[in-house]
Design a protein around this motif. Structure first.
Motif, short mmCIF file in Angstrom:
data_model
loop_
_atom_site.label_atom_id
_atom_site.label_comp_id
_atom_site.label_asym_id
_atom_site.label_seq_id
_atom_site.Cartn_x
_atom_site.Cartn_y
_atom_site.Cartn_z
N LEU A 7 0.83 -1.22 0.00
CA LEU A 7 0.00 0.00 0.00
C LEU A 7 0.86 1.26 0.00
O LEU A 7 0.57 2.21 -0.71
CB LEU A 7 -0.87 0.04 1.27
N LYS A 8 1.91 1.22 0.84
CA LYS A 8 2.72 2.43 0.99
C LYS A 8 3.72 2.63 -0.14
O LYS A 8 4.07 3.77 -0.47
CB LYS A 8 3.46 2.39 2.33
N SER A 9 4.19 1.55 -0.74
CA SER A 9 5.26 1.69 -1.74
C SER A 9 4.72 1.93 -3.15
O SER A 9 5.44 2.41 -4.01
CB SER A 9 6.18 0.48 -1.73
N ARG A 10 3.46 1.59 -3.41
CA ARG A 10 2.93 1.85 -4.75
C ARG A 10 2.97 3.34 -5.06
O ARG A 10 2.55 4.15 -4.26
CB ARG A 10 1.47 1.37 -4.87
N ILE A 13 4.12 5.89 -11.57
CA ILE A 13 5.46 5.90 -12.17
C ILE A 13 5.40 6.61 -13.52
O ILE A 13 4.61 6.24 -14.39
CB ILE A 13 5.99 4.46 -12.31
N ARG A 14 6.26 7.62 -13.66
CA ARG A 14 6.28 8.41 -14.90
C ARG A 14 7.63 8.32 -15.61
O ARG A 14 7.95 9.15 -16.45
CB ARG A 14 5.91 9.87 -14.59
N LYS A 15 8.40 7.27 -15.27
CA LYS A 15 9.66 6.99 -15.99
C LYS A 15 9.90 5.48 -15.94
O LYS A 15 9.98 4.90 -14.84
CB LYS A 15 10.82 7.75 -15.31
N GLU A 163 12.23 6.20 -8.29
CA GLU A 163 11.54 5.86 -7.03
C GLU A 163 10.97 7.14 -6.44
O GLU A 163 11.59 7.76 -5.57
CB GLU A 163 12.52 5.22 -6.04
N PRO A 164 9.79 7.55 -6.88
CA PRO A 164 9.26 8.84 -6.42
C PRO A 164 8.87 8.79 -4.94
O PRO A 164 8.50 7.72 -4.42
CB PRO A 164 8.01 9.05 -7.26
N ASP A 165 8.97 9.95 -4.29
CA ASP A 165 8.44 10.07 -2.93
C ASP A 165 6.93 10.08 -3.01
O ASP A 165 6.36 10.44 -4.04
CB ASP A 165 8.91 11.38 -2.29
N MET A 166 6.31 9.75 -1.90
CA MET A 166 4.85 9.77 -1.88
C MET A 166 4.36 11.22 -1.83
O MET A 166 4.78 11.99 -0.97
CB MET A 166 4.31 9.03 -0.65
N PRO A 167 3.49 11.61 -2.79
CA PRO A 167 2.91 12.94 -2.69
C PRO A 167 2.15 13.07 -1.36
O PRO A 167 1.62 12.08 -0.85
CB PRO A 167 1.95 13.01 -3.88
N LYS A 168 2.13 14.29 -0.85
CA LYS A 168 1.55 14.53 0.48
C LYS A 168 0.11 14.02 0.54
O LYS A 168 -0.67 14.22 -0.39
CB LYS A 168 1.59 16.03 0.76
#
Ligand code: FMN
Length: 179
Positions: A7-10, A13-15, A163-168
């Motif tokens: 849940l948290k890691s999904r 992905i834009r690259k 590996e994007p950070d989670m948007p707020k």
């Protein structure tokens, strides 16, 4: 992977990594996960048009996505077009809407399935991007999607190259009231 971790890691992905491939079987695993979701009276009106050959992926990307989503989905190995059969989920057998939500229920059911799909992809190490900004009429033409179905999203699937950070996120207290 633990459920909480999935849940948290999904992430969206834009690259995507070039030169990879995804088998038909792998996409079938994603669809199998999607099918496990609940739906209105078990009506299961979600439909998928899965594009996996490189030529077709390129054609759909270029002809059915705006430039920014073409870039976001570059090198994705598969594009999964999601749709649902209209006037069934949320409707009686004789075609009356059960309530004011109407075909919103079909979209609701499809969204539940799509979340299963993207979470399963994350568990398998695949990245996804749900794209709501797309040309539904071109998708309908190229993929022969019947008028009885509403075309909803295009989901890019591929191997993440970022590996994007989670948007707020909002906090529970921002969105819930208890009584
Ligand atoms: C219904 C829906 C439509 C979306 N459409 C697009 C889109 O067209 N292009 C895009 O880059 N991202 C799109 N997104 C991705 C969201 O921007 C993303 O889910 C949100 O910023 C939260 O980031 P996260 O998925 O990494 O948690 C869409 C997401 C959803 C659920």
């Amino acid at each position: 992977m633990e459920f909480e971790q999935v849940l948290k890691s999904r992430r969206s992905i834009r690259k995507y990594k070039p030169g990879q491939s995804i088998s038909k079987e792998m996409v079938e695993h994603l669809i199998e996960a999607a099918i496990l979701a609940p739906s209105w009276k078990n009506s299961q009106t979600a439909r998928y048009y899965t594009v996996i050959t490189p030529e077709m992926v390129e054609k759909i990307r270029i002809q059915c996505l705006p430039e920014f989503n073409q870039n976001n989905s570059k090198n994705a190995q598969a594009l999964i077009v999601t749709a649902f059969e209209k006037n069934r989920s949320g409707f009686t057998r004789d075609g009356q809407a059960e309530n004011e939500v109407g075909n919103g229920w079909g979209c609701y059911d499809l969204g539940l399935q799509n979340e299963n799909l993207v979470l399963k992809a994350a568990e398998l190490g695949l990245g996804t991007l749900i794209m709501g900004i797309r040309d539904s009429e071109n998708l309908r033409k190229i993929l022969s999607i019947p008028d009885s179905q509403e075309v909803v999203s295009v989901i890019a699937v591929g191997y993440p190259d970022i590996e994007p950070d989670m948007p707020k996120r909002k906090m529970p207290e921002d969105i819930v009231k208890f009584y």
